[in-house]
Design an enzyme around this catalytic site. Structure first.
Site, PDB file in Angstrom:
ATOM      1  N   GLU B 178      -4.061  40.436  13.045  1.00 32.43           N
ATOM      2  CA  GLU B 178      -4.514  41.573  11.726  1.00 32.43           C
ATOM      3  C   GLU B 178      -4.762  40.790  10.510  1.00 32.43           C
ATOM      4  O   GLU B 178      -5.483  40.963   9.749  1.00 32.43           O
ATOM      5  CB  GLU B 178      -3.156  42.371  11.786  1.00 32.43           C
ATOM      6  CG  GLU B 178      -2.930  43.379  12.539  1.00 32.43           C
ATOM      7  CD  GLU B 178      -2.033  44.262  12.659  1.00 32.43           C
ATOM      8  OE1 GLU B 178      -0.674  43.761  12.149  1.00 32.43           O
ATOM      9  OE2 GLU B 178      -1.736  45.289  13.323  1.00 32.43           O
ATOM     10  N   ALA B 325       9.113  47.229  14.903  1.00 32.65           N
ATOM     11  CA  ALA B 325       9.702  48.139  14.027  1.00 32.65           C
ATOM     12  C   ALA B 325      10.199  49.299  14.915  1.00 32.65           C
ATOM     13  O   ALA B 325      11.246  49.875  14.784  1.00 32.65           O
ATOM     14  CB  ALA B 325       8.726  48.602  12.821  1.00 32.65           C
TER      15      ALA B 325
END
Lengths: 432, 432
Positions: B178, B325
């Site tokens: 990313e 997460a």
């Protein structure tokens, strides 16, 4: 970058602009003619919308929302380039500007470096009472106040609590008034539910002003309105009070009181950029340059000084042009246009700069304000809406995107929670 | 804060949660029953949406847009309080957590301190190759890269230019991929017109991965898709390549090449919070705690370890629950619910934690992505839209305001120019 030569017929006119603030950028934008070669020099990479800095300091907005990279603003102006550097000095005879990596030659020079916080001959006070002129200033204040609330939540000692829950602002001009109102709102509303041991509403916000009234440049009527608005927010306003001494213990007032606070913010004075001293002419008490009616440096028609660095006489009045953003922008645009006209018809007489006062506004919190336009004065919600409109249009002058406009409005009204970050990396901060 | 006593019948159950990240807050939110007294401890004042940190590092978003004060998130949960402090150690026998200002007594303890950047036994590399785990990390990277472009604009030496226009990322997992894609887009599009001497499109973005393919946890098909997407953005991907040494000169690769860059970003490994060492049980190679099926510490049913600190076996599989997460949030909610049920029916057998893999996505730039949900794989625009939706919903889990939602979407798409600030105050940075 290190180049010699004259601006003779056929060569481009090299305009160096020191400072990417309101004055410098307004000038640059008027100089789009390809006959000009424009260089903007700033030691920061971004243009800051300073009138809203107090919002960053009081967690209302994040720094990125009131800033734009200078390169971005000028990206599509092909004749303009940006150099991120500090202007170290000017050699008027050689027509060069000295920066760290060399020299910039100019045919025309526009000096628009603005002002910094001024301590009336007490530079040692800066360590204990920082000013509010840059994004870093605003973030440091924000950090300090938020950290103080965190520390207060963990403290039981009354004297320490008292200090941690006190914010003192020196200077009852627009900046100080806006800071005070915004801090009061932050503690009374935004932080209200966040703590369990302390009650943020009990924070003491003190505004200290030497003159008999705050916003002394406005009428007594408006001063009074603003005072009432601040007091209704719970701000303690001490007028006719001077700061005698600032030390690590706090600020000693002329009343005898020693104010101990988590943050003492100096909004009481500014000094023109020290580069003015290198111009070899006498400066006024604020370090400003007494410019000719066309904003040029006396004896040097190719050099202009604008914005907060210039002491500009207003025909028929005793006061000078104020050091505010619209004035800087008007001066910059004036000089840019003047140079454009000179390019086309060399022998015309230069125009005289006239400041068009579009009025002044100060907000107190998010729903109160005072405003004055000529002889019209008003306060309350109409004033505040007018303020909002003017600032949004001004901001949008650079950011003409509806999406950003909408985003900004929502951000302003929703008290961006993220703007309450304390970001720290002890011992190794490289900037933010 | 320093208190003794048992959680006997009639007294409230004191739950101390170390860490205000995804795991800790998910647990806190399940513990709203007033029979609980919840204390969340975090050394930062904000909760950070880490999956989008790479956006802050690459000027796509500002730090404030992906953060929320923990106090704000828990403001309306009356039985919860927040302490901004660093957890220094746990005394399992005395059932206390040590912080700087004293001790916190607990009846139940949830340890959710996450992970930090890991250098595989070379902590000395951190000085030259910082990681990306905090907002300060992201801002430091952003500052460094932007400053390098400014310096490159002012440089003529080819070797220096080469270094300043190179960004190296170590680690071809989701974070590295990313980052690489976003940096490529930043230089190819956003910065394209901003400079006059350099061409940002010529910046070299290098992604270094030791395994034979990037995103090795995904299928070969998706790895290949992602590789193609990165290459179409101009990223140089070096797979099967290890970093042998990192010094001030740069990163020496196993291929023999020495990469000299303005920034070397370490996205190759994480280590569980060092507090795990104080728990007195063996840890795995990543410093994680091998927890029981109910996520409790073996031998201590009153203590739970969740999120990146926990090595959680997945029934019927050889791999552990990933350190992502959603997994941390699921673990936190699981423990919160478990404690609530225990409160009501003391003798029930504890449930077993099962991780529900909702799929994984990685974006490459702003219009490319790869995604996998179970056996379904897809790439391109549908994957990217799915990514956007999931992240926005996740973000909105905490920020349930439509206005903020709209603002965030606009911000993401308009490449917030303000997120390109370099803010510095030499020698005196107090945080940002």
């Amino acid at each position: 970058m290190i180049a010699k030569g004259d601006a003779s017929a056929g060569k481009r006119c090299r305009v160096v602009i020191l400072g990417g603030g309101f004055g410098g950028l307004a000038a640059a934008k008027q100089l789009g003619d390809p006959a000009f070669e424009v260089t903007v020099v700033d030691r920061q990479n971004h243009h800051l919308f300073q009138p809203l800095l107090y919002q960053v300091a009081t967690c209302g907005l994040s720094a990125s929302e009131i800033s734009q990279p200078i390169r971005s603003i000028l990206a599509r102006q092909q004749n303009a380039r940006v150099i991120m550097a500090e202007a170290l000095g000017v050699d008027l005879a050689a027509r060069t500007v000295r920066i760290e990596s060399g020299e910039l030659l100019y045919d025309r020079l526009i000096i628009a470096l603005g002002s910094r916080t001024g301590y009336f001959g007490h530079p040692e006070w800066e360590a204990h009472a920082p000013g509010l002129k840059t994004a870093a200033d605003a973030l440091a204040i924000r950090n300090r106040v938020l950290q103080a609330f965190e520390d207060a939540e963990a403290t039981e000692d009354p004297a320490t609590l008292q200090r941690l829950l006190t914010v003192a602002i020196v200077g009852g001009g627009p900046t100080g008034v806006e800071l005070a109102g915004a801090f009061a709102e932050l503690t009374r509303t935004v932080l209200r539910r966040d703590f369990r041991n302390i009650d943020p509403r009990k924070a003491r916000i003190v505004l200290i002003e030497a003159a008999p009234r705050i916003l002394a440049h406005l009428s007594e009527n408006l001063s009074g309105k603003a005072l009432g608005q601040l007091q209704s927010l719970g701000v303690e306003v001490l007028t006719g009070t001077q700061v005698g001494e600032i030390s690590p213990e706090g600020a000693r007032l002329s009343t005898g009181e020693l104010i101990s606070a988590s943050a003492i913010i100096w909004a009481a004075g500014v000094q023109a950029s020290p580069l003015a001293k290198s111009l070899g002419i006498p400066l006024d008490r604020g370090g400003r340059v007494g410019v000719s009616p066309d904003l040029s440096l006396p004896g040097h028609p190719e050099v202009f000084v604008i914005g907060d660095m210039a002491a500009v006489v207003r025909p028929g009045r005793s006061d000078l042009v104020p050091g505010v953003a619209p004035a800087a922008a008007q001066m910059g645009a004036f000089v840019g246009r003047l140079l454009g006209e000179e390019l086309r018809q060399r022998k015309a007489a230069r125009p005289v700069f006239r400041y068009f006062d579009k009025g002044t506004m100060s907000t107190i919190g998010r729903s109160r304000a005072v405003a004055q336009l000529g002889s019209i004065e008003f306060g309350g919600t109409p004033a505040w809406l007018a303020w909002l409109l003017v600032h949004l249009v001004f901001l949008m002058g650079f950011r003409n995107k509806l999406a950003v406009f909408i985003q900004w409005v929502y951000s302003y009204f929703t008290y961006k929670r993220g703007a309450r970050l304390i970001i720290s990396r002890p011992g190794q901060i490289m900037g933010s």
